[in-house]
Design an enzyme around this catalytic site. Sequence first.
Site, mmCIF file in Angstrom:
data_model
loop_
_atom_site.group_PDB
_atom_site.id
_atom_site.type_symbol
_atom_site.label_atom_id
_atom_site.label_comp_id
_atom_site.label_asym_id
_atom_site.label_seq_id
_atom_site.Cartn_x
_atom_site.Cartn_y
_atom_site.Cartn_z
ATOM 1 N N ASP A 463 -34.300 29.725 24.596
ATOM 2 C CA ASP A 463 -33.482 29.068 23.582
ATOM 3 C C ASP A 463 -34.334 28.911 22.331
ATOM 4 O O ASP A 463 -35.555 28.770 22.422
ATOM 5 C CB ASP A 463 -33.027 27.694 24.104
ATOM 6 C CG ASP A 463 -32.278 26.909 23.043
ATOM 7 O OD1 ASP A 463 -31.343 27.473 22.458
ATOM 8 O OD2 ASP A 463 -32.648 25.750 22.803
ATOM 9 N N ASP A 660 -33.537 23.407 26.369
ATOM 10 C CA ASP A 660 -33.724 21.960 26.293
ATOM 11 C C ASP A 660 -32.428 21.183 26.060
ATOM 12 O O ASP A 660 -32.441 19.956 26.056
ATOM 13 C CB ASP A 660 -34.710 21.606 25.170
ATOM 14 C CG ASP A 660 -34.117 21.833 23.774
ATOM 15 O OD1 ASP A 660 -33.236 22.720 23.649
ATOM 16 O OD2 ASP A 660 -34.526 21.149 22.832
ATOM 17 N N ASP A 664 -27.749 24.532 27.361
ATOM 18 C CA ASP A 664 -28.614 25.388 28.172
ATOM 19 C C ASP A 664 -28.482 25.101 29.667
ATOM 20 O O ASP A 664 -28.955 25.880 30.489
ATOM 21 C CB ASP A 664 -30.091 25.198 27.778
ATOM 22 C CG ASP A 664 -30.354 25.546 26.326
ATOM 23 O OD1 ASP A 664 -29.825 26.573 25.878
ATOM 24 O OD2 ASP A 664 -31.075 24.794 25.653
#
Length: 773
Positions: A463, A660, A664
């Site tokens: 990410d 995080d 996700d």
Amino acid sequence: MNQKKTSSAENRQTSSHHRHAPRNEQDNKGQEGLTHPQAEEVPEPSHEMNGVDHQGVTSKQQEHESADSNHAHMDHKDSSMNHSHMDHEMFGMDHSHMDHEMSGMEHSHMDHEMSGMDHSMHMGNFKQKFCLSLVLAIPIVILSPMMGIELPFQFTFPGSDWVVLLLATILFFYGGQPFLSGAKMELKQKSPAMMTLIAMGITVSYFYSLYAFIANHFLAVPHVMDFFWELATLIVIMLLGHWIEMNAVSNAGNALQKLAELLPKEVIRKNADGSEEQIPLEEVTNKTQLIVRSGDKIPTDGTILEGETTIDESAVTGESRRVPKTIGSTVIGGSVNGNGTITMEVTGTGEDSYLAKVMEMVRKAQADKSRLEALSDKVAKWLFYIALVAGVLAFAVWLFVADLPTALDRMVTVFVIACPHALGLAIPLVVARSTSIAAKNGLLLKNRNALENAHHVDYLILDKTGTLTEGTFTVTGIEATGSLSASEVLAYLAGLEKTANHPIAEGILAQAEKENIIAKKATDVQTRTGIGLEGVIDGQKWLIVNQKGLEQLTIQYQGNSLKNYQEQGNTISYLVHDGKVEGIVALGDKVKPEASQFVQKVKDLGITPVMATGDNQEAAQAVADYLGIEAFHAAMLPDDKERLVSDYVKEGKRVVMVGDGINDAPSLARATIGIAIGAGTDVAIDSADVVLTNSEPQDILHFLTLAKKTRRKMIQNLWWGAGYNIFAIPLAAGVLAPIGIILNPAVGAVLMSMSTIIVAINAMTLSIEKSGD
């Protein structure tokens, strides 16, 4: 799936496919009882972060907010969502209702991880069972021989055999209960593993010893050897091994519970007569009008009817800045309102809501992932089958060539030897050692399978926001280009932005506060649509404009630092006075200093880095180019990320996902190994297998190194713990009996003791260079 970087135009088209829904589908959407998978409205998770017009909300942006933010993309078919599992409406539930769903998950989707101990984790406290079982086992060990061998510390007294029988019976049904229950579940699933192997060993030991007791006391037969000693030590050591492993590896948190807790329990409803009323969240239905004040959580998905604000969607979508919202904009349940009060109309509750869809994806991904077999379970499965076949064959052959007692003795010896004590400690001791080392290196291990599966990784999906970048939309640089100092530039910027309400203003004002800079007093501040704003300071006109504004003012500026800022995807604003640029300010989500080196090291390991972000195309491409990541995907919703990971996994690839945010969570749960940034949301952390407690991407490299060494130790210990069975089982069965060689049970006991010692020593030699121990 296109893994290579595409052109901006191509990516925009792809992103548009992900983000837009046909208007007629949205208009025909039912308000209640929604069933059509393509007719669901999902709020926009990705807005322009670094290409935002300076004044924050232009008319073009408003159109983007009101039109582009509406989706029908959260496809239940692609995400394999089965809403029948959603026992309660997420947005109408008391948070305690989640327990019902959780209890169902515990039993229907239990992991095979941790040597099968998950089957019994919910059946009692291993620590308590171990302690009480140890109290019961000590007298048995002292009063009964080890496979016929009288040990130096042992003794007997009249009636001691009755004491042993009583204690062994209590121990078998109390201490052995987790293994018996676990075996029942494994056999029900037609997948015998560690629990079945242990259950076979203790069951055979107890019931054969019970037969031996009856035969020795009440039947006129030669003395029959019992296995009470083996029963006691086997139960105690297996409980100890499971306790060590449970204590070492952090219990997985309840990600689904954390998702539900994102929502407030009570909301403010606006009635038809304009009055306000506080009601429980479960009473909210579609079309209800709610009032959300500054700092409150958005309770449901909806559309703004009145007011303007900025909303922090970072925890839900991964968007790194506060998103401007005005009338017609969509909002997502679970995000946090900024400094404006809004009236919203509810458009999504229960299973129709954004968070409910994320919840369902997490639940399903965790359930599917739980079916992965642990390495020790695979070994135990084959050992169970081998022992079962060898024992039955030995019984049949010896019954034919000898008698029933001899045949029974051979079969029981095979079954008992097949479950060596060392096998129960082989993995737990390595896990305990590995977990200790990991903790010293900024790693919290939540799932032992992660250590086994990380020895070979094909793709590392990252990410952007919070993983490769700092995760906040802040000032990344201020430079004076004229007669002012950098501090003075910030003072002028803060003065002009003081009354503004958009992300750039918030970033500048926060930076001024951080540096204790007093903002200049500005008057007659006005917005210049599309380019910035202007105001009067000390009787003179000053402007803050974007690149478009410079072009309209025919001002040329090419600073040396511009390229570096732009390469990182920053938004650049210019402080202009008297036709000259007096200073520049760069705002954006700053790339972490170590990110570039980290990406290169990942490539050096032969792992392909892939960036998947909910941010816009321009911001994603800027960061990807800057870090040298060739494969990236922008404007991704949670189900996009989950599907990306799932596609790789279906191809047989081993995937590590690092993230995080709540967006996700599904992909973290779906990946071969999910790694959460410690500074991220509780939902992401609870969905992951590993947590980076220091929030440093470099620690991923330490995890991969530790995982390879840990798996090597696990394999070595499994060979020491069970490998000797290659020789012991055939010998115990009497394969070499024709030449006079039969494994004496006492010799088998000695071999088991030696393998246990070797396993313990081997586990303690695990280390990595950075551990410092």
